[in-house]
Design a protein around this motif. Structure first.
Motif, mmCIF file in Angstrom:
data_model
loop_
_atom_site.group_PDB
_atom_site.id
_atom_site.type_symbol
_atom_site.label_atom_id
_atom_site.label_comp_id
_atom_site.label_asym_id
_atom_site.label_seq_id
_atom_site.Cartn_x
_atom_site.Cartn_y
_atom_site.Cartn_z
ATOM 1 N N LEU A 1 0.980 -1.482 -0.359
ATOM 2 C CA LEU A 1 0.327 -0.345 0.343
ATOM 3 C C LEU A 1 0.491 1.133 -0.235
ATOM 4 C CD1 LEU A 1 -2.983 0.824 0.484
ATOM 5 C CD2 LEU A 1 -2.439 0.867 2.245
ATOM 6 N N GLY A 2 0.607 1.677 -0.910
ATOM 7 C CA GLY A 2 1.589 3.271 -1.109
ATOM 8 C C GLY A 2 2.696 3.168 -1.770
ATOM 9 N N GLN A 3 2.653 2.507 -2.723
ATOM 10 C CA GLN A 3 3.936 1.750 -3.473
ATOM 11 C C GLN A 3 3.788 1.138 -4.590
ATOM 12 O OE1 GLN A 3 7.241 2.334 -1.332
ATOM 13 N NE2 GLN A 3 6.255 2.609 0.335
ATOM 14 N N GLY A 4 4.739 1.490 -5.403
ATOM 15 C CA GLY A 4 4.884 0.687 -6.738
ATOM 16 C C GLY A 4 5.028 0.103 -6.513
ATOM 17 N N PRO A 5 4.418 -1.015 -7.937
ATOM 18 C CA PRO A 5 4.727 -2.691 -8.012
ATOM 19 C C PRO A 5 6.048 -2.757 -8.260
ATOM 20 C CG PRO A 5 3.039 -1.517 -9.335
ATOM 21 C CD PRO A 5 3.871 -0.722 -8.857
ATOM 22 N N GLU A 6 6.420 -3.507 -7.015
ATOM 23 C CA GLU A 6 7.931 -4.486 -7.067
ATOM 24 C C GLU A 6 8.003 -6.022 -8.104
ATOM 25 O OE1 GLU A 6 10.771 -6.191 -4.071
ATOM 26 O OE2 GLU A 6 8.860 -6.008 -3.026
ATOM 27 N N LEU A 7 8.598 -6.303 -8.616
ATOM 28 C CA LEU A 7 8.477 -7.568 -9.992
ATOM 29 C C LEU A 7 9.347 -8.864 -8.448
ATOM 30 C CD1 LEU A 7 8.367 -8.793 -12.191
ATOM 31 C CD2 LEU A 7 11.240 -8.238 -12.252
ATOM 32 N N LEU A 8 8.849 -9.352 -8.590
ATOM 33 C CA LEU A 8 8.921 -11.082 -8.185
ATOM 34 C C LEU A 8 9.907 -12.188 -9.271
ATOM 35 C CD1 LEU A 8 5.712 -11.481 -5.669
ATOM 36 C CD2 LEU A 8 7.901 -10.770 -4.601
ATOM 37 N N VAL A 9 8.688 -11.973 -10.178
ATOM 38 C CA VAL A 9 9.373 -13.212 -10.824
ATOM 39 C C VAL A 9 8.774 -12.236 -12.157
ATOM 40 C CG1 VAL A 9 7.311 -14.361 -10.224
ATOM 41 C CG2 VAL A 9 9.865 -15.817 -10.926
ATOM 42 N N GLN A 10 9.508 -13.498 -13.273
ATOM 43 C CA GLN A 10 9.296 -13.074 -14.105
ATOM 44 C C GLN A 10 9.564 -14.346 -15.355
ATOM 45 O OE1 GLN A 10 10.819 -9.600 -16.195
ATOM 46 N NE2 GLN A 10 10.809 -10.660 -18.950
ATOM 47 N N PHE A 11 8.592 -14.609 -16.109
ATOM 48 C CA PHE A 11 8.570 -15.927 -16.419
ATOM 49 C C PHE A 11 8.604 -15.784 -18.479
ATOM 50 C CE2 PHE A 11 7.460 -19.449 -14.040
ATOM 51 C CZ PHE A 11 7.355 -18.618 -12.803
ATOM 52 N N GLN A 12 10.074 -16.388 -19.116
ATOM 53 C CA GLN A 12 9.302 -16.347 -20.708
ATOM 54 C C GLN A 12 9.164 -17.518 -20.459
ATOM 55 O OE1 GLN A 12 10.025 -14.022 -22.967
ATOM 56 N NE2 GLN A 12 9.225 -14.899 -23.952
ATOM 57 N N ASP A 13 8.068 -17.689 -21.315
ATOM 58 C CA ASP A 13 7.182 -19.618 -21.525
ATOM 59 C C ASP A 13 6.925 -19.782 -19.938
ATOM 60 O OD1 ASP A 13 8.590 -19.490 -24.676
ATOM 61 O OD2 ASP A 13 6.545 -18.421 -24.297
ATOM 62 N N GLU A 14 7.637 -21.299 -20.298
ATOM 63 C CA GLU A 14 8.076 -21.990 -18.909
ATOM 64 C C GLU A 14 9.003 -21.844 -18.347
ATOM 65 O OE1 GLU A 14 7.607 -23.419 -21.879
ATOM 66 O OE2 GLU A 14 9.472 -24.717 -22.038
ATOM 67 N N SER A 15 9.493 -21.180 -18.320
ATOM 68 C CA SER A 15 11.196 -20.639 -17.551
ATOM 69 C C SER A 15 10.709 -18.845 -16.843
ATOM 70 C CB SER A 15 12.732 -20.594 -18.894
ATOM 71 O OG SER A 15 12.024 -21.974 -19.628
ATOM 72 N N VAL A 16 11.505 -19.400 -15.659
ATOM 73 C CA VAL A 16 11.540 -18.523 -15.062
ATOM 74 C C VAL A 16 13.358 -17.303 -15.929
ATOM 75 C CG1 VAL A 16 12.896 -17.589 -12.431
ATOM 76 C CG2 VAL A 16 10.776 -19.315 -13.278
ATOM 77 N N VAL A 17 13.206 -16.120 -15.991
ATOM 78 C CA VAL A 17 14.461 -14.750 -16.746
ATOM 79 C C VAL A 17 14.789 -14.485 -15.420
ATOM 80 C CG1 VAL A 17 13.802 -16.105 -19.197
ATOM 81 C CG2 VAL A 17 12.765 -14.225 -17.527
ATOM 82 N N ASP A 18 13.979 -14.223 -14.453
ATOM 83 C CA ASP A 18 14.048 -13.168 -13.184
ATOM 84 C C ASP A 18 13.527 -13.500 -12.122
ATOM 85 O OD1 ASP A 18 14.406 -9.470 -12.578
ATOM 86 O OD2 ASP A 18 15.057 -11.346 -11.274
ATOM 87 N N ASP A 19 14.074 -14.180 -11.572
ATOM 88 C CA ASP A 19 13.411 -14.383 -9.931
ATOM 89 C C ASP A 19 14.643 -13.992 -8.769
ATOM 90 O OD1 ASP A 19 13.991 -18.205 -9.678
ATOM 91 O OD2 ASP A 19 15.018 -16.359 -9.976
ATOM 92 N N SER A 20 15.430 -13.000 -9.157
ATOM 93 C CA SER A 20 16.108 -12.125 -8.455
ATOM 94 C C SER A 20 16.129 -11.263 -7.109
ATOM 95 C CB SER A 20 17.456 -11.664 -9.221
ATOM 96 O OG SER A 20 16.690 -10.691 -9.456
ATOM 97 N N GLN A 21 14.138 -11.104 -7.493
ATOM 98 C CA GLN A 21 13.283 -10.095 -5.291
ATOM 99 C C GLN A 21 13.021 -11.524 -5.470
ATOM 100 O OE1 GLN A 21 14.115 -7.659 -5.184
ATOM 101 N NE2 GLN A 21 16.624 -8.225 -6.879
ATOM 102 N N LEU A 22 12.995 -12.343 -5.709
ATOM 103 C CA LEU A 22 11.795 -13.699 -4.612
ATOM 104 C C LEU A 22 12.686 -14.079 -3.952
ATOM 105 C CD1 LEU A 22 8.641 -14.793 -5.445
ATOM 106 C CD2 LEU A 22 10.711 -17.418 -6.141
ATOM 107 N N PRO A 23 11.707 -13.905 -2.046
ATOM 108 C CA PRO A 23 12.231 -14.834 -1.412
ATOM 109 C C PRO A 23 11.892 -15.665 -1.085
ATOM 110 C CG PRO A 23 10.070 -12.374 -1.083
ATOM 111 C CD PRO A 23 10.995 -13.233 -1.791
ATOM 112 N N LYS A 24 13.315 -16.948 -1.480
ATOM 113 C CA LYS A 24 13.076 -18.320 -2.401
ATOM 114 C C LYS A 24 12.846 -18.968 -1.095
ATOM 115 C CE LYS A 24 15.564 -16.883 -6.280
ATOM 116 N NZ LYS A 24 15.976 -15.864 -6.035
ATOM 117 N N ASP A 25 12.741 -18.767 0.654
ATOM 118 C CA ASP A 25 12.745 -19.484 1.539
ATOM 119 C C ASP A 25 10.899 -19.582 1.881
ATOM 120 O OD1 ASP A 25 13.117 -17.142 3.873
ATOM 121 O OD2 ASP A 25 12.387 -16.369 2.379
#
Lengths: 116, 115
Positions: B39-63
């Motif tokens: 709330l009150g913030q801009g969207p923050e990327l968690l994960v990005q897929f290209q087709d079925e592949s993850v191309v960016d999950d650097s900001q995803l708390p993987k634990d």
């Protein structure tokens, strides 16, 4: 990573006046700068975008200007109307080596209030 | 007009519970994103897929967070266990481009409240 900041955080304007929102970015390699509008309780929607090879782009009452040297771009809304009241997010797409996809970094948003 | 579909729209859960969000992108869109918007913030990327592949999950708390897009169409974002700080709007978006620019089409979001 890319850091995008927006100013001011809140802007109130009288209906019919112009509104200007400024956005700064940190990564000089960024090459794509969209603006998204989010009305209360609704999804963000693209309203205008600009690419780094262009200095200005207009679409009816809205325009965006880009200053690559200073690393800032601005959204201009003329003849504001009540339906322009919303949160406006700027974003920048940094060059992400090896990915080739649009990884947008968003600012925190500007609340624009148009007073009838 | 085609839209990105998300469910559920609202989710209230207690901390330490598991939650899952579902997204169906616009047909034909190869790129799918999960964003978190506090709330009150801009969207923050968690994960990005290209087709079925993850191309960016650097900001995803993987634990605690996981995301999948098994057939390259719809996607699921899971949080286990949920924490109080996970309360936010989870936005899914899709785009057709792969060149580094292009419009994102957002869904209406899934609002999570963790008690």
């Amino acid at each position: 990573g890319e850091n995008v900041e927006q100013h001011p955080s809140t802007l109130s304007v009288q209906e019919g006046d112009s509104a200007v929102i400024k956005c700064t970015y940190s990564d000089s390699a960024s090459n794509y700068f969209p603006w998204y509008k989010q009305e209360l309780g609704k999804r963000p929607q693209l309203i205008i975008d600009i690419r780094s090879n262009v200095g200005e782009k207009k679409d009816q009452r809205i325009a965006v200007t880009l200053n690559k040297t200073a690393k800032h771009f601005s959204l201009h809304i003329t003849e504001t109307q009540p339906e322009d009241s919303a949160v406006y997010f700027c974003a920048a797409s940094p060059r992400v080596m090896g990915y080739g996809n649009n990884r947008l970094a968003f600012g925190k948003g500007n609340q624009v209030v148009v007073i009838p | 007009e085609a839209e990105v579909a998300q469910s559920p729209r609202y989710k209230i859960t207690e901390k330490s519970q598991a939650v899952a969000f579902w997204c169906d992108p616009i047909s034909g869109h190869a790129t799918l994103y999960w964003y978190r918007q506090i709330l009150g913030q801009g969207p923050e990327l968690l994960v990005q897929f290209q087709d079925e592949s993850v191309v960016d999950d650097s900001q995803l708390p993987k634990d605690r967070f996981s995301a999948e897009r098994l057939k390259g169409v719809d996607s699921t974002l899971k949080i286990q266990p949920a924490e109080l700080g996970d309360s936010a709007m989870y936005l899914c978006a899709s785009s057709s481009g792969t060149s580094g620019t292009g419009e994102l089409f957002f869904g209406e979001g899934s609002r999570l409240t963790v008690l």
